[in-house]
Enzyme design. Sequence first.
Site, PDB file in Angstrom:
ATOM      1  N   TYR A  64       0.866  -1.176   0.000  1.00 29.41           N
ATOM      2  CA  TYR A  64       0.000   0.000   0.000  1.00 29.41           C
ATOM      3  C   TYR A  64       0.907   1.231   0.000  1.00 29.41           C
ATOM      4  CZ  TYR A  64      -4.032  -2.861   1.471  1.00 29.41           C
ATOM      5  OH  TYR A  64      -5.044  -3.789   1.559  1.00 29.41           O
ATOM      6  N   PHE A 222     -13.332  -4.300   0.614  1.00 26.67           N
ATOM      7  CA  PHE A 222     -14.171  -3.706  -0.436  1.00 26.67           C
ATOM      8  C   PHE A 222     -15.663  -3.750  -0.085  1.00 26.67           C
ATOM      9  CE2 PHE A 222     -11.200  -4.287  -4.376  1.00 26.67           C
ATOM     10  CZ  PHE A 222     -10.337  -3.350  -3.848  1.00 26.67           C
ATOM     11  N   LEU A 224     -17.590  -1.489   1.357  1.00 28.32           N
ATOM     12  CA  LEU A 224     -18.254  -0.253   0.965  1.00 28.32           C
ATOM     13  C   LEU A 224     -17.916   0.132  -0.473  1.00 28.32           C
ATOM     14  CD1 LEU A 224     -17.885   1.955   4.179  1.00 28.32           C
ATOM     15  CD2 LEU A 224     -19.861   0.622   3.430  1.00 28.32           C
ATOM     16  N   PRO A 229     -21.688   2.376  -4.616  1.00 22.34           N
ATOM     17  CA  PRO A 229     -22.092   2.884  -5.934  1.00 22.34           C
ATOM     18  C   PRO A 229     -23.373   2.249  -6.474  1.00 22.34           C
ATOM     19  CG  PRO A 229     -19.753   2.298  -5.894  1.00 22.34           C
ATOM     20  CD  PRO A 229     -20.371   1.719  -4.670  1.00 22.34           C
TER      21      PRO A 229
END
Length: 293
Positions: A64, A222, A224, A229
Site C-alpha cells: 500500500y 471492499f 463499501l 455505488p
Amino acid sequence: MNTQEITIAAESKNPLIVKRFGYGTMRLTGEGIWGEPANRTEALQILKQCITSGINFIDTADYYGEDVTNRLIAEALYPYPTDLVICTKVGGARKPDKSWVAFNRPRDLRSSIENNLSTLKLEQITLVHFRVIAGGAVPFEESMQAMFDMQKEGKILHVGVSNVSPDELQTAMAMGNIATVENMYGHAQRKSVTLAHGGTTRGGEEVLAICEQNQIPLVPYFSLFQSMPKKDSRIAEIAKKYNATEAQINLAWLLHRSPWILPIPGTSSLKHFEENLKATEIKLSEEDMMFLD
C-alpha cells in the site's frame, strides 16, 4: 464504540481477542493506492483515533503506497498498545506503472515479511495474510508452506489467507492453522467477481460457511467500495428507518450477517471514520435482515 469481541486463533496457544470492528488503511495512501496521503495530518489523526475509539485491529500491507501505510502506522502509534493487532498482507507487489503483480515465491514472501517487520518496528508480526494474486510464479501450496515455515521461525505469530477460493482455504487448513480469512464481501457483492484491474476477486459468501464451521473470522474488504455505488433501494429504506447513512447500514448488515465477520472499513476522512463507527450502535431486526437478504 458499541460492539462485541471476536477471538482469532481460538484453538491456538496464543489466541487474540479483538473488537469486532477494525480499520483498513488502504485509503490512507495517495491516488491509486500509491504515494503519500493527500492530508498526512488527517491520516495520522485517524490512526490515533482508532486507539481512542477502542479499535484494536488494523489492516495494512507493505504494497500500500508502497510502504506508506506501514510507515504511517509506526509514526502514529509506536510504541503500540499491548492489545493492538496489526494485520498485514504479503503475496503482492507494485510495478512502477502502479500495476499489481503476484510476489509469491518463498524468497519474495520472506523479503516482504522482513520489510514489514522493519517498517512496523516489530520483532514478530501478530497476523499475516497470504494474498492470492493471479499470475503467481509458484503453486499455492508452496507459498503457504513458506508462510508456515516463517511462523515456526517466530517471524509470524498467526497465519491467515486472503482472496482464496473454498478449495484453497481447505488446502491451507490441511497444512496448518488458519487464523483468519480476508475476502471481498459486502451487501451488494458477496460472491467472486472479475474487477477492472484484472483477475478474479474472491467473494466472502463462498467461504463464510467454512469460516463459521471452523470458528475462523472472515475479514471483508471492499465492503463499501463495491456496495455504495450500486445504490440499493432496500439499504436506502433501512437507512431512512434508522436515520442513518447508507454506509452505516451496509456496515451494520455485515455485523449482523454473522458473528464471525470482522469488518474493516477504510477511509481517509476523519468525519467518515466517525460515521462508520456509529454503525456499531445500529441494531437491525430479524425483519430488517430478511428484507435486506
